[in-house]
Design a protein around this motif. Structure first.
Motif, PDB file in Angstrom:
ATOM      1  N   GLY A   1      -9.618  53.658  64.563  1.00  0.00           N
ATOM      2  CA  GLY A   1      -8.565  52.840  65.136  1.00  0.00           C
ATOM      3  C   GLY A   1      -8.795  51.369  64.823  1.00  0.00           C
ATOM      4  O   GLY A   1      -9.934  50.915  64.710  1.00  0.00           O
ATOM      5  N   TYR A   2      -7.714  50.633  64.678  1.00  0.00           N
ATOM      6  CA  TYR A   2      -7.790  49.202  64.377  1.00  0.00           C
ATOM      7  C   TYR A   2      -6.918  48.405  65.333  1.00  0.00           C
ATOM      8  O   TYR A   2      -5.825  48.855  65.708  1.00  0.00           O
ATOM      9  CB  TYR A   2      -7.315  48.919  62.940  1.00  0.00           C
ATOM     10  CG  TYR A   2      -8.227  49.471  61.879  1.00  0.00           C
ATOM     11  CD1 TYR A   2      -9.333  48.748  61.435  1.00  0.00           C
ATOM     12  CD2 TYR A   2      -7.976  50.719  61.327  1.00  0.00           C
ATOM     13  CE1 TYR A   2     -10.174  49.266  60.460  1.00  0.00           C
ATOM     14  CE2 TYR A   2      -8.813  51.243  60.352  1.00  0.00           C
ATOM     15  CZ  TYR A   2      -9.908  50.507  59.927  1.00  0.00           C
ATOM     16  OH  TYR A   2     -10.747  51.024  58.971  1.00  0.00           O
TER      17      TYR A   2
ATOM     18  N   LEU B   1      -6.461  56.712  59.591  1.00  0.00           N
ATOM     19  CA  LEU B   1      -6.472  55.315  60.022  1.00  0.00           C
ATOM     20  C   LEU B   1      -5.285  55.057  60.944  1.00  0.00           C
ATOM     21  O   LEU B   1      -4.131  55.254  60.558  1.00  0.00           O
ATOM     22  CB  LEU B   1      -6.414  54.378  58.811  1.00  0.00           C
ATOM     23  CG  LEU B   1      -7.448  54.601  57.706  1.00  0.00           C
ATOM     24  CD1 LEU B   1      -7.312  53.534  56.626  1.00  0.00           C
ATOM     25  CD2 LEU B   1      -8.870  54.606  58.274  1.00  0.00           C
ATOM     26  N   ARG B   2      -5.570  54.603  62.161  1.00  0.00           N
ATOM     27  CA  ARG B   2      -4.523  54.367  63.150  1.00  0.00           C
ATOM     28  C   ARG B   2      -4.504  52.891  63.534  1.00  0.00           C
ATOM     29  O   ARG B   2      -5.517  52.355  63.988  1.00  0.00           O
ATOM     30  CB  ARG B   2      -4.747  55.244  64.379  1.00  0.00           C
ATOM     31  CG  ARG B   2      -4.792  56.724  64.009  1.00  0.00           C
ATOM     32  CD  ARG B   2      -4.584  57.617  65.178  1.00  0.00           C
ATOM     33  NE  ARG B   2      -4.427  58.996  64.752  1.00  0.00           N
ATOM     34  CZ  ARG B   2      -3.865  59.956  65.461  1.00  0.00           C
ATOM     35  NH1 ARG B   2      -3.388  59.674  66.670  1.00  0.00           N
ATOM     36  NH2 ARG B   2      -3.766  61.176  64.999  1.00  0.00           N
ATOM     37  N   LEU B   3      -3.345  52.278  63.366  1.00  0.00           N
ATOM     38  CA  LEU B   3      -3.199  50.836  63.592  1.00  0.00           C
ATOM     39  C   LEU B   3      -2.507  50.624  64.935  1.00  0.00           C
ATOM     40  O   LEU B   3      -1.308  50.889  65.079  1.00  0.00           O
ATOM     41  CB  LEU B   3      -2.387  50.203  62.453  1.00  0.00           C
ATOM     42  CG  LEU B   3      -3.152  49.875  61.165  1.00  0.00           C
ATOM     43  CD1 LEU B   3      -3.852  51.103  60.592  1.00  0.00           C
ATOM     44  CD2 LEU B   3      -2.215  49.280  60.118  1.00  0.00           C
ATOM     45  N   TYR B   4      -3.281  50.152  65.912  1.00  0.00           N
ATOM     46  CA  TYR B   4      -2.784  49.977  67.275  1.00  0.00           C
ATOM     47  C   TYR B   4      -2.263  48.548  67.460  1.00  0.00           C
ATOM     48  O   TYR B   4      -3.034  47.594  67.447  1.00  0.00           O
ATOM     49  CB  TYR B   4      -3.887  50.282  68.283  1.00  0.00           C
ATOM     50  CG  TYR B   4      -4.256  51.746  68.329  1.00  0.00           C
ATOM     51  CD1 TYR B   4      -3.676  52.590  69.275  1.00  0.00           C
ATOM     52  CD2 TYR B   4      -5.161  52.288  67.419  1.00  0.00           C
ATOM     53  CE1 TYR B   4      -3.998  53.945  69.322  1.00  0.00           C
ATOM     54  CE2 TYR B   4      -5.486  53.639  67.456  1.00  0.00           C
ATOM     55  CZ  TYR B   4      -4.899  54.462  68.402  1.00  0.00           C
ATOM     56  OH  TYR B   4      -5.207  55.798  68.436  1.00  0.00           O
TER      57      TYR B   4
ATOM     58  N   GLN C   1     -12.777  57.858  66.784  1.00  0.00           N
ATOM     59  CA  GLN C   1     -14.244  57.852  66.777  1.00  0.00           C
ATOM     60  C   GLN C   1     -14.825  56.446  66.671  1.00  0.00           C
ATOM     61  O   GLN C   1     -15.887  56.154  67.215  1.00  0.00           O
ATOM     62  CB  GLN C   1     -14.748  58.710  65.619  1.00  0.00           C
ATOM     63  CG  GLN C   1     -14.388  60.178  65.747  1.00  0.00           C
ATOM     64  CD  GLN C   1     -14.555  60.902  64.427  1.00  0.00           C
ATOM     65  OE1 GLN C   1     -13.670  60.894  63.580  1.00  0.00           O
ATOM     66  NE2 GLN C   1     -15.705  61.531  64.250  1.00  0.00           N
ATOM     67  N   ILE C   2     -14.120  55.590  65.902  1.00  0.00           N
ATOM     68  CA  ILE C   2     -14.551  54.196  65.747  1.00  0.00           C
ATOM     69  C   ILE C   2     -13.341  53.303  65.951  1.00  0.00           C
ATOM     70  O   ILE C   2     -12.251  53.575  65.417  1.00  0.00           O
ATOM     71  CB  ILE C   2     -15.148  53.940  64.350  1.00  0.00           C
ATOM     72  CG1 ILE C   2     -16.535  54.571  64.242  1.00  0.00           C
ATOM     73  CG2 ILE C   2     -15.244  52.442  64.052  1.00  0.00           C
ATOM     74  CD1 ILE C   2     -17.241  54.317  62.934  1.00  0.00           C
ATOM     75  N   TYR C   3     -13.523  52.242  66.731  1.00  0.00           N
ATOM     76  CA  TYR C   3     -12.459  51.245  66.902  1.00  0.00           C
ATOM     77  C   TYR C   3     -12.966  49.922  66.357  1.00  0.00           C
ATOM     78  O   TYR C   3     -14.072  49.480  66.698  1.00  0.00           O
ATOM     79  CB  TYR C   3     -12.080  51.091  68.373  1.00  0.00           C
ATOM     80  CG  TYR C   3     -10.939  50.107  68.591  1.00  0.00           C
ATOM     81  CD1 TYR C   3      -9.635  50.456  68.272  1.00  0.00           C
ATOM     82  CD2 TYR C   3     -11.187  48.838  69.105  1.00  0.00           C
ATOM     83  CE1 TYR C   3      -8.589  49.563  68.449  1.00  0.00           C
ATOM     84  CE2 TYR C   3     -10.151  47.939  69.301  1.00  0.00           C
ATOM     85  CZ  TYR C   3      -8.847  48.310  68.972  1.00  0.00           C
ATOM     86  OH  TYR C   3      -7.821  47.413  69.151  1.00  0.00           O
TER      87      TYR C   3
END
Length: 371
Positions: free
Chosen positions: A7-8, A40-43, A94-96
C-alpha cells in the motif's frame, strides 16, 4: 516477492504536480514495471486531479483505493491520519509506504510493516522559512512518524544526517535511496524549446529558500543577450524578485513562467544553455537531475545536498555570491572550454538515480522487511 501486496500513501500522487507528487508517481510506475506480480494499492483521500492521477501508467497490478465516508467534515484527513489502518488491514496489505514523510497512527500495532520516505527536515534546519505554527505541526508529525516506522528511507545523505540529529534515530533504521526523475527528461526524448534569446533556466518554487534572486543579481556580470527564465508558482517572494528586476532595469533579461505543464518542461530544459539552482537548503534537488538528463550543465549553491545530487563536474558557489554565480555560469555557457565533457561525465554520474535502479533498491528493502 510473488503477490506481495503493498500500500502507498497516494495523496501527493493525485494532488501535487511537482516535488512529492513526482517522486511518488515515478517510483510507483517504476516498481510496477519492475515486478508485475506485485499488487500495488494507492490509497488517496480522493481522486484529486485527473491529469496527475493519469500519470500513473494503467497496469493490472496497480489500483487506487479511496475512503468510503469521505463526505463527512474532516473525514478525509482523519482517514489518512488513522482510519486508513483499518482499510489496510482489511485489504491484507503487507507493507505500507508513506511516500511523503507521514505514516498513519497505530500502524505499528498491526502486522503491517511500514516504510516512510523522508525528503527533508528543512522546517527544523531552517525554521525561519516557515510560520511558527507550521513548524510545530511538522515537527510533531515527524516525531510521531519515526515512532511508527519500521524503516526510514532518506533521499540523500544530507537528509539522513538531519533525521539522525533531529530525531535521534539510529543509523541502522535509515537507508539512503535516491529519487529518480521521469523518463521524459532523457536527452534523446527532447528537442529543445525555441526562444527568442539565449537563456539559462531555473525550475522550482519561487520562494525565499530557493534564493533565485542570487541568479538575478548575477545577470549584470553576464553577456547582455543572455536571459534568465524562471519557472515556478507565484508567491510573495516572486514580488520581491520582480521589484528588484524593475529597480535594476532587468525586465528584458528576466522571464517568469507560471503554470508550465509537466510535458512542456523537458523541451524548456533542453533549449537552455545552463541550469541554475541557487537554493539555500534542499533535501535532494530533483530539478538538477532533470537538467543533467536533458543535457545541461548545472550551477548550484553549497550548504546542503546539491553537490550530492549534481556530482563533481558541476559548479557550486556560496549562496550570497552573485559574482561567483556569474563566473560559474560563464564556464557553463555554450562554447566554454570543457563544457561538453562536464555534461557527459555528469550524465554518467546520475545513472545511480535511474528509475529501475531506485525501484530495485526499494523492492529489496521491502523484501528485507518481510522476509
Amino acid at each position: 516477492m510473488s503477490m506481495m501486496k503493498i500500500g502507498y500513501d497516494a495523496k501527493r500522487i493525485v494532488r501535487n504536480g511537482t516535488g512529492l507528487g513526482n517522486y511518488g508517481r515515478t517510483l510507483v510506475n517504476d516498481i510496477a514495471q519492475q515486478d508485475r506480480q506485485l499488487d500495488l494499492r494507492l490509497y488517496a483521500p480522493d481522486k484529486g486531479r485527473d491529469e496527475l492521477r493519469g500519470q500513473i501508467v494503467a497496469q493490472d497490478n496497480v489500483s487506487f483505493c479511496y475512503p468510503h465516508d469521505s463526505a463527512l467534515p474532516f473525514s478525509k484527513a482523519w482517514w489518512r491520519t488513522k482510519g486508513i489502518v483499518k482499510d489496510l488491514t482489511r485489504d491484507g496489505v503487507q507493507i505500507y509506504h508513506g511516500l511523503s514523510g507521514e505514516l498513519p497512527f497505530g500502524i505499528s500495532k498491526t502486522n503491517i510493516r511500514s516504510v516512510v520516505t523522508i525528503h527533508d527536515l528543512i522546517f527544523l534546519r531552517h525554521p525561519e522559512f516557515y510560520h511558527w505554527l507550521d513548524t510545530k505541526i511538522y515537527t510533531w508529525k515527524f516525531l510521531q512518524t519515526i515512532k511508527e516506522a519500521d524503516h526510514i528511507i532518506a533521499i540523500s545523505e544530507c537528509t539522513k544526517r538531519d533525521i539522525m540529529e533531529f530525531g535521534n534515530v539510529d543509523e541502522s533504521q535509515i537507508s539512503v535511496i535516491y529519487q529518480s526523475c521521469a523518463p521524459r527528461f532523457k536527452k534523446e526524448e527532447v528537442r529543445g524549446k525555441k526562444e527568442e534569446k539565449r537563456y539559462i533556466l531555473s525550475v522550482g518554487s519561487i520562494e525565499a529558500r530557493k534564493n533565485i534572486l542570487l541568479a538575478v543579481k548575477a545577470l549584470p556580470y553576464l553577456p547582455d543577450d543572455l536571459q534568465l527564465i524562471i519557472v515556478g508558482r507565484h508567491t510573495k517572494y516572486t514580488d520581491e524578485v520582480l521589484d528588484y528586476v524593475r529597480k535594476h532595469q532587468l525586465e528584458h533579461r528576466v522571464k517568469i513562467l507560471h503554470g508550465v505543464k509537466n510535458e512542456e518542461l523537458p523541451d524548456l530544459y533542453a533549449g537552455a544553455e545552463a541550469f541554475v539552482y541557487p537554493s539555500l537548503y534542499e533535501g535532494f534537488g530533483i530539478p538538477i537531475i532533470e537538467a543533467i538528463s536533458t543535457g545541461l550543465p548545472v550551477v548550484a549553491c553549497t550548504g546542503s545536498c546539491l553537490e550530492e545530487a549534481g556530482g563533481p563536474d558541476n559548479l557550486y558557489v556560496a549562496p550570497d555570491d552573485a559574482e561567483g554565480m556569474a563566473a560559474a555560469i560563464r564556464q557553463m555557457l555554450r562554447g566554454a572550454d570543457g563544457r561538453e565533457a562536464r555534461i557527459l561525465r555528469s550524465q554518467t554520474y546520475i545513472r545511480r538515480f535511474e528509475g529501475q535502479n531506485v525501484a530495485q533498491q526499494v523492492l529489496d528493502l521491502y523484501h528485507q522487511l518481510l522476509y
